[in-house]
Design a protein around this motif. Structure first.
Motif, PDB file in Angstrom:
ATOM      1  N   TYR A  53      40.851  27.927  41.561  1.00 28.16           N
ATOM      2  CA  TYR A  53      40.931  29.034  42.466  1.00 28.16           C
ATOM      3  C   TYR A  53      41.634  28.603  43.096  1.00 28.16           C
ATOM      4  CZ  TYR A  53      37.543  30.940  45.155  1.00 28.16           C
ATOM      5  OH  TYR A  53      36.581  31.922  45.920  1.00 28.16           O
ATOM      6  N   ASN A  54      41.884  29.723  44.332  1.00 31.41           N
ATOM      7  CA  ASN A  54      43.318  29.922  45.031  1.00 31.41           C
ATOM      8  C   ASN A  54      42.739  30.406  46.142  1.00 31.41           C
ATOM      9  OD1 ASN A  54      45.493  29.633  45.846  1.00 31.41           O
ATOM     10  ND2 ASN A  54      46.886  31.579  45.196  1.00 31.41           N
ATOM     11  N   ASP A  55      41.047  30.145  45.991  1.00 29.84           N
ATOM     12  CA  ASP A  55      40.937  30.902  47.532  1.00 29.84           C
ATOM     13  C   ASP A  55      41.106  32.525  48.138  1.00 29.84           C
ATOM     14  OD1 ASP A  55      38.970  29.914  49.897  1.00 29.84           O
ATOM     15  OD2 ASP A  55      40.959  29.787  50.973  1.00 29.84           O
ATOM     16  N   GLY A  56      40.670  33.026  46.811  1.00 26.48           N
ATOM     17  CA  GLY A  56      40.300  34.692  46.467  1.00 26.48           C
ATOM     18  C   GLY A  56      41.710  35.517  47.044  1.00 26.48           C
ATOM     19  N   ASN A  57      43.183  34.116  46.535  1.00 25.73           N
ATOM     20  CA  ASN A  57      43.901  35.209  46.293  1.00 25.73           C
ATOM     21  C   ASN A  57      44.511  35.151  44.855  1.00 25.73           C
ATOM     22  OD1 ASN A  57      44.386  35.414  49.362  1.00 25.73           O
ATOM     23  ND2 ASN A  57      44.619  33.846  49.361  1.00 25.73           N
ATOM     24  N   ALA A  58      44.997  35.407  44.339  1.00 22.03           N
ATOM     25  CA  ALA A  58      45.850  35.131  42.583  1.00 22.03           C
ATOM     26  C   ALA A  58      45.857  34.616  42.694  1.00 22.03           C
ATOM     27  CB  ALA A  58      46.717  37.075  43.033  1.00 22.03           C
ATOM     28  N   GLN A  95      34.608  40.878  43.644  1.00 22.70           N
ATOM     29  CA  GLN A  95      35.430  40.930  43.510  1.00 22.70           C
ATOM     30  C   GLN A  95      35.500  41.774  42.205  1.00 22.70           C
ATOM     31  OE1 GLN A  95      38.694  40.149  45.118  1.00 22.70           O
ATOM     32  NE2 GLN A  95      37.012  39.478  46.630  1.00 22.70           N
ATOM     33  N   GLY A  96      34.387  41.798  41.145  1.00 23.61           N
ATOM     34  CA  GLY A  96      34.063  42.113  39.469  1.00 23.61           C
ATOM     35  C   GLY A  96      34.872  40.731  38.823  1.00 23.61           C
ATOM     36  N   TRP A  97      34.024  40.302  38.003  1.00 22.73           N
ATOM     37  CA  TRP A  97      34.165  39.594  36.990  1.00 22.73           C
ATOM     38  C   TRP A  97      33.704  40.218  35.873  1.00 22.73           C
ATOM     39  CZ3 TRP A  97      29.899  37.275  34.433  1.00 22.73           C
ATOM     40  CH2 TRP A  97      28.636  37.450  35.217  1.00 22.73           C
ATOM     41  N   THR A  98      34.929  38.970  34.752  1.00 21.59           N
ATOM     42  CA  THR A  98      34.682  39.543  33.137  1.00 21.59           C
ATOM     43  C   THR A  98      34.450  38.320  32.751  1.00 21.59           C
ATOM     44  OG1 THR A  98      36.928  41.288  33.215  1.00 21.59           O
ATOM     45  CG2 THR A  98      36.462  40.422  31.124  1.00 21.59           C
ATOM     46  N   ILE A  99      33.826  38.585  31.475  1.00 25.03           N
ATOM     47  CA  ILE A  99      33.805  36.945  30.982  1.00 25.03           C
ATOM     48  C   ILE A  99      34.588  36.980  29.838  1.00 25.03           C
ATOM     49  CG2 ILE A  99      31.539  36.218  29.007  1.00 25.03           C
ATOM     50  CD1 ILE A  99      29.664  37.630  30.507  1.00 25.03           C
ATOM     51  N   LEU A 100      35.012  36.120  29.187  1.00 25.83           N
ATOM     52  CA  LEU A 100      36.427  36.218  28.341  1.00 25.83           C
ATOM     53  C   LEU A 100      35.653  35.305  27.452  1.00 25.83           C
ATOM     54  CD1 LEU A 100      39.406  35.241  30.278  1.00 25.83           C
ATOM     55  CD2 LEU A 100      38.641  37.587  29.469  1.00 25.83           C
ATOM     56  N   MET A 101      36.515  35.227  25.992  1.00 22.71           N
ATOM     57  CA  MET A 101      36.279  34.258  24.789  1.00 22.71           C
ATOM     58  C   MET A 101      37.315  34.286  23.975  1.00 22.71           C
ATOM     59  SD  MET A 101      33.622  35.433  21.896  1.00 22.71           S
ATOM     60  CE  MET A 101      33.781  34.908  20.622  1.00 22.71           C
ATOM     61  N   ASN A 102      37.810  32.273  24.220  1.00 24.65           N
ATOM     62  CA  ASN A 102      38.980  32.356  23.416  1.00 24.65           C
ATOM     63  C   ASN A 102      39.891  33.113  24.248  1.00 24.65           C
ATOM     64  OD1 ASN A 102      37.722  30.196  21.892  1.00 24.65           O
ATOM     65  ND2 ASN A 102      36.756  31.556  20.983  1.00 24.65           N
ATOM     66  N   SER A 137      34.826  31.909  28.943  1.00 25.14           N
ATOM     67  CA  SER A 137      35.519  31.878  30.404  1.00 25.14           C
ATOM     68  C   SER A 137      35.190  32.769  31.405  1.00 25.14           C
ATOM     69  CB  SER A 137      37.123  31.434  30.557  1.00 25.14           C
ATOM     70  OG  SER A 137      37.573  31.236  30.092  1.00 25.14           O
ATOM     71  N   ILE A 138      35.040  32.923  32.979  1.00 24.21           N
ATOM     72  CA  ILE A 138      34.404  33.941  33.940  1.00 24.21           C
ATOM     73  C   ILE A 138      35.627  33.885  34.996  1.00 24.21           C
ATOM     74  CG2 ILE A 138      32.910  34.723  35.601  1.00 24.21           C
ATOM     75  CD1 ILE A 138      30.584  32.684  34.126  1.00 24.21           C
ATOM     76  N   LYS A 139      36.084  35.074  34.288  1.00 21.50           N
ATOM     77  CA  LYS A 139      37.626  35.286  35.189  1.00 21.50           C
ATOM     78  C   LYS A 139      37.028  36.554  36.277  1.00 21.50           C
ATOM     79  CE  LYS A 139      39.951  39.270  34.202  1.00 21.50           C
ATOM     80  NZ  LYS A 139      40.525  40.364  34.617  1.00 21.50           N
ATOM     81  N   GLU A 140      37.560  36.000  37.904  1.00 14.12           N
ATOM     82  CA  GLU A 140      36.791  36.623  38.660  1.00 14.12           C
ATOM     83  C   GLU A 140      38.425  37.639  39.151  1.00 14.12           C
ATOM     84  OE1 GLU A 140      36.251  36.024  43.544  1.00 14.12           O
ATOM     85  OE2 GLU A 140      37.213  34.146  42.635  1.00 14.12           O
ATOM     86  N   GLY A 141      38.052  39.175  39.406  1.00 17.80           N
ATOM     87  CA  GLY A 141      39.120  39.797  40.091  1.00 17.80           C
ATOM     88  C   GLY A 141      39.519  40.848  38.424  1.00 17.80           C
ATOM     89  N   GLU A 142      38.985  42.213  39.358  1.00 14.36           N
ATOM     90  CA  GLU A 142      39.702  42.985  38.300  1.00 14.36           C
ATOM     91  C   GLU A 142      41.283  43.096  37.761  1.00 14.36           C
ATOM     92  OE1 GLU A 142      37.377  46.243  40.038  1.00 14.36           O
ATOM     93  OE2 GLU A 142      36.186  45.689  39.132  1.00 14.36           O
ATOM     94  N   LYS A 143      41.784  42.876  38.950  1.00 11.03           N
ATOM     95  CA  LYS A 143      43.604  43.021  38.585  1.00 11.03           C
ATOM     96  C   LYS A 143      44.064  42.051  38.173  1.00 11.03           C
ATOM     97  CE  LYS A 143      43.853  48.457  39.865  1.00 11.03           C
ATOM     98  NZ  LYS A 143      44.447  48.862  41.860  1.00 11.03           N
ATOM     99  N   ASP A 144      44.005  41.565  39.717  1.00  8.86           N
ATOM    100  CA  ASP A 144      44.608  39.808  39.849  1.00  8.86           C
ATOM    101  C   ASP A 144      43.632  38.921  39.362  1.00  8.86           C
ATOM    102  OD1 ASP A 144      47.137  40.516  40.582  1.00  8.86           O
ATOM    103  OD2 ASP A 144      46.486  40.973  42.807  1.00  8.86           O
ATOM    104  N   VAL A 145      43.665  37.854  38.716  1.00 13.21           N
ATOM    105  CA  VAL A 145      43.095  37.476  38.749  1.00 13.21           C
ATOM    106  C   VAL A 145      42.953  35.951  40.119  1.00 13.21           C
ATOM    107  CG1 VAL A 145      42.238  34.636  36.606  1.00 13.21           C
ATOM    108  CG2 VAL A 145      43.278  37.007  36.201  1.00 13.21           C
ATOM    109  N   LYS A 146      41.495  35.473  40.340  1.00  9.66           N
ATOM    110  CA  LYS A 146      41.156  34.858  41.217  1.00  9.66           C
ATOM    111  C   LYS A 146      40.421  33.893  41.140  1.00  9.66           C
ATOM    112  CE  LYS A 146      41.683  38.546  44.086  1.00  9.66           C
ATOM    113  NZ  LYS A 146      40.841  39.912  45.120  1.00  9.66           N
ATOM    114  N   GLY A 147      40.018  33.579  40.071  1.00  7.07           N
ATOM    115  CA  GLY A 147      39.295  32.598  39.766  1.00  7.07           C
ATOM    116  C   GLY A 147      38.693  32.549  38.494  1.00  7.07           C
ATOM    117  N   LEU A 148      39.014  30.766  38.018  1.00  7.82           N
ATOM    118  CA  LEU A 148      38.414  30.644  36.561  1.00  7.82           C
ATOM    119  C   LEU A 148      37.657  29.513  36.187  1.00  7.82           C
ATOM    120  CD1 LEU A 148      39.601  32.717  33.265  1.00  7.82           C
ATOM    121  CD2 LEU A 148      41.498  30.006  33.663  1.00  7.82           C
TER     122      LEU A 148
END
Length: 157
Positions: A53-58, A95-102, A137-148
């Motif tokens: 996590y980068n406090d809301g930054n990429a 921020q939008g989030w995506t579920i990642l598998m492996n 994993s849960i990835k925060e951010g639609e373009k840049d990843v802001k958290g995992l």
């Protein structure tokens, strides 16, 4: 004798003030907790702060690769016949989030705080699963990843 007592009291007051100041400095140096994500299967839940996590930054790509290899992550048992529920803090959802598998996207990005996926998906070779455990994993951010946030789902037999 009174001047000696007042000198001792002053030293104690100065020492106490110094201790309080030192304590405040230590507290201000602590990093604030990251938003939480939670996985629920049946009646069992596991919550975690971010692996990266980068406090809301990429987050830099090189740092992300290290995060996906982290082994100190929480796990939960999953019966393939159960539904796996994912919940995220509203700060993540905004921020939008995506579920990642492996490490690969399993879902499209969402701005909801809650999603469900059948447990069988996480152990199906068609979706990239192999064996009896899967890194999710849960990835925060639609373009840049802001958290995992990462979890291990273990197949319940």
């Amino acid at each position: 004798m009174t001047s000696m007592h007042s000198a001792v009291r002053r030293r104690r007051a100065v020492a106490a003030a110094g201790a309080v100041s030192a304590g405040l400095l230590v507290l201000s140096a602590c990093s604030k907790p990251t938003p939480l994500s939670t996985i629920t299967v049946g009646r069992d839940s596991v919550s975690s702060e971010a692996t990266c996590y980068n406090d809301g930054n990429a987050i830099k790509t090189a740092d992300l690769a290290k995060c996906l290899k982290d082994t100190d992550i929480k796990s939960i048992k999953v019966d393939p016949d159960e539904t796996v529920r994912f919940g995220v803090d509203p700060k993540i959802a905004d921020q939008g989030w995506t579920i990642l598998m492996n490490g690969q996207p399993l879902t499209d990005s969402s701005k909801k705080t809650y999603r469900t996926i059948p447990g069988s998906v996480f152990f199906n070779a068609q979706y990239g699963a192999s064996g009896n455990s899967t890194l999710v994993s849960i990835k925060e951010g639609e373009k840049d990843v802001k958290g995992l946030w990462s979890f291990t789902l273990q197949k319940e037999s």
